[in-house]
Design a protein around this motif. Structure first.
Motif, PDB file in Angstrom:
ATOM      1  N   TYR A 129      30.568  -3.838  26.003  1.00 16.20           N
ATOM      2  CA  TYR A 129      30.064  -4.440  24.770  1.00 16.20           C
ATOM      3  C   TYR A 129      30.955  -5.606  24.385  1.00 16.20           C
ATOM      4  O   TYR A 129      32.100  -5.685  24.783  1.00 16.20           O
ATOM      5  N   TRP A 130      30.437  -6.479  23.552  1.00 18.37           N
ATOM      6  CA  TRP A 130      31.205  -7.614  23.074  1.00 18.37           C
ATOM      7  C   TRP A 130      31.923  -7.213  21.789  1.00 18.37           C
ATOM      8  O   TRP A 130      31.552  -6.259  21.103  1.00 18.37           O
ATOM      9  N   TYR A 131      32.959  -7.951  21.460  1.00 14.60           N
ATOM     10  CA  TYR A 131      33.802  -7.662  20.295  1.00 14.60           C
ATOM     11  C   TYR A 131      32.959  -7.461  19.036  1.00 14.60           C
ATOM     12  O   TYR A 131      33.183  -6.522  18.271  1.00 14.60           O
TER      13      TYR A 131
END
Length: 186
Positions: free
Chosen positions: A32-34
């Protein structure tokens, strides 16, 4: 502290996200992205937990609460014990469920423990604490998660904690692997 190894389970905070991302990258093919971690932390912070030893994050669990109308997700039905062929009654029942009352359910978005810390009770501790919070803080009736059909270790852990396989989602993962949906009624 846990008796099997020295670790604590605590709520995550924004400063933990880079280390959580590192655990995720080292252990899972789904990343996942930040901003996604931050979103979950901001919305369900009490359900985003980390396991820590010597100020190092060694595992995490990220969860959310959902309103479900699907009887499979709140533990009322198990598609895997029904006949393979769906009858018109099953299809009509599914359609009717779209308009039925919703049920609060917990969703385990992601859980991971670094390989060198597995089989020490960390995953169990993370899951148990998250489930307790989902029930106590949100009134969740059930908890569900998706798991790769090939991930025998995780499936075994989930079964020990009372989860049962209730559905197969074909090609759920980016690489084409199927997932079991597993549910624990609370």
């Amino acid at each position: 502290m846990n008796q099997e190894t020295d670790f604590i389970v605590r709520n995550a905070d924004e400063n933990d996200i880079p280390e959580v991302m590192e655990v995720n990258l080292r252990t899972l093919p789904e990343n996942y992205w930040y901003g996604f971690y931050k979103f979950v932390l901001d919305k369900w912070g009490d359900l985003f937990l980390v396991a820590e030893t010597d100020k190092k994050i060694i595992g995490y669990i990220m969860n959310r609460i959902e309103d479900a109308r699907d009887p499979v997700l709140y533990g009322k039905e198990n598609e895997l014990i029904k006949e393979k062929k769906r009858s018109i009654e099953d299809i009509m029942s599914s359609f009717k469920n779209m308009f039925s009352e919703s049920h609060k359910v917990g969703h385990v978005i992601s859980i991971a423990v670094l390989p060198e810390y597995r089989k020490k009770g960390i995953g169990t501790a993370l899951l148990n604490e998250a489930i307790k919070k989902m029930k106590d803080n949100y009134g969740a009736e059930a908890v569900y998660l998706e798991v790769r059909v090939s991930n025998k270790e995780a499936i075994s852990l989930y079964k020990k904690l009372g989860f049962e396989e209730v559905r197969i989602v074909k090609e759920y993962y980016r690489d084409g692997e199927d997932a079991y949906v597993m549910v624990k009624k609370l």
